[in-house]
Write a protein that holds these residues in place. Structure first.
Motif, PDB file in Angstrom:
ATOM      1  N   GLN A  15       0.847  -1.187   0.000  1.00  0.00           N
ATOM      2  CA  GLN A  15       0.000   0.000   0.000  1.00  0.00           C
ATOM      3  C   GLN A  15       0.883   1.236   0.000  1.00  0.00           C
ATOM      4  N   VAL A  16       0.258   2.387  -0.187  1.00  0.00           N
ATOM      5  CA  VAL A  16       1.012   3.643  -0.215  1.00  0.00           C
ATOM      6  C   VAL A  16       0.384   4.634   0.741  1.00  0.00           C
ATOM      7  N   GLU A  18       0.511   8.578   1.777  1.00  0.00           N
ATOM      8  CA  GLU A  18       0.950   9.808   1.092  1.00  0.00           C
ATOM      9  C   GLU A  18       2.126  10.490   1.781  1.00  0.00           C
ATOM     10  N   GLY A  21       5.143   6.855   1.932  1.00  0.00           N
ATOM     11  CA  GLY A  21       5.405   6.004   0.773  1.00  0.00           C
ATOM     12  C   GLY A  21       4.898   4.585   0.948  1.00  0.00           C
ATOM     13  N   ALA A  22       5.562   3.655   0.288  1.00  0.00           N
ATOM     14  CA  ALA A  22       5.143   2.260   0.271  1.00  0.00           C
ATOM     15  C   ALA A  22       5.250   1.630   1.664  1.00  0.00           C
ATOM     16  N   TYR A  62       7.564   0.292   6.703  1.00  0.00           N
ATOM     17  CA  TYR A  62       7.532   1.414   5.770  1.00  0.00           C
ATOM     18  C   TYR A  62       8.847   1.443   4.998  1.00  0.00           C
ATOM     19  N   PHE A  69       8.987   1.829  -5.953  1.00  0.00           N
ATOM     20  CA  PHE A  69       7.757   1.101  -5.641  1.00  0.00           C
ATOM     21  C   PHE A  69       7.725  -0.233  -6.395  1.00  0.00           C
TER      22      PHE A  69
END
Length: 93
Positions: A15-16, A18, A21-22, A62, A69
């Motif tokens: 998932q990301v 905002e 990040g990933a 994280y 990505f």
């Protein structure tokens, strides 16, 4: 593998966030520890930081901008495929 630990073969979703990040959300400490080892030993991927599970109750890795990505996505896809096809965990040291 003991049946009580079979859940570590559960699919992982990248998932990301905002801001960060990933990231990947994991089930518990054992799941996080196992996936962390697989990412490092098999894919040479290390997370940037993790959630403080003692405070949050979440087990999240994280990656920030440490990797593209697509690199993380490919590793997660391969892990999920391996688990689905082989129905066993990776061997980790």
């Amino acid at each position: 593998m003991l049946n009580k630990f079979r859940y570590i073969l559960s699919p992982i979703a990248l998932q990301v966030d905002e801001n960060w990040g990933a990231y990947i959300q994991l089930i518990d400490y054992e799941h996080r520890d196992y996936i962390e080892d697989v990412l490092c030993e098999y894919f040479d991927i290390e997370y940037a930081f993790r959630s403080n599970e003692d405070n949050t109750g979440d087990y999240v890795l994280y990656f920030e901008d440490k990797y593209k990505f697509k690199t993380i996505e490919q590793a997660i896809t391969q892990i999920n495929e391996y688990h689905k096809i082989n129905k066993r965990e990776y061997k980790v040291i």
